[in-house]
Scaffold this motif. Structure first.
Motif, PDB file in Angstrom:
ATOM      1  N   ARG A  54      -9.051   3.916   8.091  1.00 41.09           N
ATOM      2  CA  ARG A  54     -10.426   3.508   8.055  1.00 41.09           C
ATOM      3  C   ARG A  54     -10.133   2.005   6.792  1.00 41.09           C
ATOM      4  NH1 ARG A  54     -11.983   7.975  10.174  1.00 41.09           N
ATOM      5  NH2 ARG A  54     -13.487   8.338   8.181  1.00 41.09           N
ATOM      6  N   THR A  55      -9.783   2.694   5.414  1.00 41.47           N
ATOM      7  CA  THR A  55      -9.721   1.312   4.964  1.00 41.47           C
ATOM      8  C   THR A  55      -8.912   0.652   4.416  1.00 41.47           C
ATOM      9  OG1 THR A  55     -10.675   3.688   2.910  1.00 41.47           O
ATOM     10  CG2 THR A  55     -10.048   2.029   2.062  1.00 41.47           C
ATOM     11  N   ALA A  56      -7.676   0.922   4.927  1.00 46.46           N
ATOM     12  CA  ALA A  56      -7.088   0.169   5.096  1.00 46.46           C
ATOM     13  C   ALA A  56      -7.058  -1.363   6.566  1.00 46.46           C
ATOM     14  CB  ALA A  56      -5.531   1.006   5.326  1.00 46.46           C
ATOM     15  N   ARG A  58     -10.315  -1.727   7.001  1.00 44.35           N
ATOM     16  CA  ARG A  58     -11.631  -2.748   6.333  1.00 44.35           C
ATOM     17  C   ARG A  58     -10.965  -3.755   5.674  1.00 44.35           C
ATOM     18  NH1 ARG A  58     -15.148   1.109   2.657  1.00 44.35           N
ATOM     19  NH2 ARG A  58     -13.803   0.542   1.599  1.00 44.35           N
ATOM     20  N   ASP A  59     -10.411  -3.033   4.580  1.00 39.97           N
ATOM     21  CA  ASP A  59      -9.761  -4.481   3.007  1.00 39.97           C
ATOM     22  C   ASP A  59      -8.954  -4.876   4.256  1.00 39.97           C
ATOM     23  OD1 ASP A  59     -11.811  -2.822   1.913  1.00 39.97           O
ATOM     24  OD2 ASP A  59     -10.749  -1.524   0.792  1.00 39.97           O
ATOM     25  N   ARG A  60      -8.195  -4.424   5.289  1.00 36.29           N
ATOM     26  CA  ARG A  60      -7.200  -5.200   5.775  1.00 36.29           C
ATOM     27  C   ARG A  60      -5.746  -5.447   4.669  1.00 36.29           C
ATOM     28  NH1 ARG A  60      -9.957  -5.904  10.014  1.00 36.29           N
ATOM     29  NH2 ARG A  60      -9.799  -6.972  11.022  1.00 36.29           N
ATOM     30  N   ARG A  61      -5.523  -4.180   3.912  1.00 33.79           N
ATOM     31  CA  ARG A  61      -4.491  -4.261   3.442  1.00 33.79           C
ATOM     32  C   ARG A  61      -3.103  -3.265   4.153  1.00 33.79           C
ATOM     33  NH1 ARG A  61      -5.844  -2.325  -2.704  1.00 33.79           N
ATOM     34  NH2 ARG A  61      -7.592  -3.852  -3.093  1.00 33.79           N
ATOM     35  N   PRO A  62      -2.212  -2.756   4.143  1.00 36.67           N
ATOM     36  CA  PRO A  62      -0.785  -2.299   4.558  1.00 36.67           C
ATOM     37  C   PRO A  62      -1.383  -1.401   4.033  1.00 36.67           C
ATOM     38  CG  PRO A  62       0.173  -4.337   3.578  1.00 36.67           C
ATOM     39  CD  PRO A  62      -1.494  -4.267   3.080  1.00 36.67           C
TER      40      PRO A  62
END
Length: 448
Positions: A54-56, A58-62
């Motif tokens: 979910r954090t990936a 939300r933060d648009r990170r791989p």
């Protein structure tokens, strides 16, 4: 320098997650500690993995996951299975939004093994293994004894199942490989892949690409020689090299721009398409389309591989997967026919009528329903051998060249192999501003 930030650090369990960087790129990293209960996942571990996903998003990170797990924690009962389900849901939400890369560093058993099927790319260390049902269950149900390595070792998944995109010797090598992959992929689907400085001249002549083709139409050659000649500095990163060897899928750069390349491989079953190669290419095309990589397709195939077993196992459905992947892809698509392009395989290998942006061909290209011999056998069944030989020669001269297709608009240009790199660079530059309006709908019904 991107600071490291632990997440859910106070929650006990085998899974730890953090916001970090790899190769200068922001990522979310999840690590399963195999020394704690052999990496068995508790309900809290499942929720921690879901939080990472979910954090990936939300933060648009791989999302990068280092996986070594013996499965769900049996002592936790059904709650542990629920935790695995929550993690699976989180990974599915990542799909097509941020790249997800799994590194298998030890066992991946039962539910955690299924998570590998949800990842975009899977890297396995040489001593790792993964399976849904282990050797004991296989022996109990089938009576066949088998070792963990033979059942689900890295070699088996690189060769037979296609789960492992890459196999490396150690965890350190795996980390370096993740960084290599991130070098070709964007941070998320809203960005373009990172473009690098290119010192390889964009107008460099590539006669060696044409020289790779043998003198005879039935001769074999390694299509990687063509790829090496065309891409920046001859460098590319091939995925699934040992699985479905009749097709090559690889990341490369052209004028510093990351691209995905799909190429028929004549050294394996003459470059014909079968179930595994259709799946491999379709998955790769979908990955490139999801993360904004232009697709270069190099075609040299005499068609689909014939066989009762293939048809019964679903050649129709799996062959359609490749057509479906190309048809819905909206990234720039350049098609180059090197030699043979026959029948249904011509269509599914990103032909003009399924939407490629530019169709090129070498003078050696043969674009037709079938080869001369097959056409003569169907059209002139009662002809004598001498008559049939004459008919085959006439068919070759009249039909087996790219100019007929060019006259009908199926090929945009017939080019000299020496000019190929320059033409591809020009095409990708012209298509760099390509945008397509997508119809409002949930999703298509992929022919799985």
């Amino acid at each position: 320098m991107i600071p490291t930030l632990p997440l859910r650090a106070g929650v006990p369990g085998a899974v730890s997650i953090r916001a970090d960087e790899m190769a200068g790129r922001p990522v979310i990293i999840a690590t399963i500690d195999a020394t704690l209960r052999r990496g068995a996942l508790s309900p809290e571990d499942g929720e921690t993995l879901a939080t990472a996903a979910r954090t990936a998003v939300r933060d648009r990170r791989p999302l990068v996951v280092y996986l070594a797990s013996s499965g769900a924690d049996v002592s936790e009962g059904i709650a542990a299975l629920h935790g695995w389900g929550v993690a699976a849901q989180g990974l599915v939400r990542c799909s097509g939004v941020v790249p997800t890369i799994f590194v298998v560093t030890g066992p991946a058993v039962s539910g955690p093994a299924l998570l590998l099927g949800l990842a975009d790319l899977v890297i396995m260390t040489a001593d790792s293994y993964a399976f849904v049902s282990g050797p004991h269950m296989v022996r109990e149900f089938t009576g066949v004894p088998i070792t963990k390595t033979n059942l689900g070792g890295a070699g088996a998944h690189a060769r037979s199942s296609g789960v492992a995109a890459l196999v490396v010797d150690s965890v350190d090598d795996a980390t370096a490989t993740v960084e290599d992959l991130l070098w070709y992929l964007p941070t998320n689907a809203d960005e373009e892949p990172p473009r690098a400085r290119c010192d390889d001249p964009i107008d460099r002549a590539t006669p060696e690409a044409g020289d790779a083709l043998p003198a005879t139409a039935t001769g074999s050659y390694d299509v990687r020689r063509v790829i090496t000649a065309l891409v920046d500095d001859g460098e590319h990163l091939e995925l699934h090299e040992r699985w479905a060897g009749n097709i090559v899928t690889t990341f490369a750069r052209v004028d510093g721009r990351p691209v995905g390349i799909v190429a028929n491989q004549p050294t394996t079953i003459a470059g014909t398409l079968d179930i595994a190669s259709s799946q491999k290419a379709a998955r790769f095309v979908t990955l490139c389309d999801a993360f904004n990589l232009p697709i270069l397709t190099l075609v040299d195939t005499p068609g689909f591989y014939p066989g009762k077993d293939l048809e019964w196992r679903g050649m129709i459905r799996h062959g359609a997967q490749l057509a479906f992947a190309y048809c819905r892809a909206t990234v720039p698509r350049v098609n180059l026919t090197l030699r043979k392009s026959y029948g249904g395989a011509y269509i599914v290998m990103d032909s003009k009528r399924i939407g490629n942006d530019l169709a090129l061909a070498w003078p050696t290209a043969e674009i037709a329903v079938m080869g001369a011999r097959g056409a003569a056998e169907i059209l002139h069944r009662t002809a004598t051998p001498d008559q049939r030989a004459e008919l085959e020669q006439a068919y070759e001269e009249r039909m087996l060249n790219p100019y007929v297709a060019a006259e009908r608009g199926f090929i945009d240009a017939v080019i000299d192999p020496a000019d190929t790199r320059r033409e591809i660079v020009a095409a990708l530059e012209a298509l760099s501003t390509k945008r397509e309006h997508l119809a409002a709908r949930g999703h298509g019904n992929t022919p799985l």
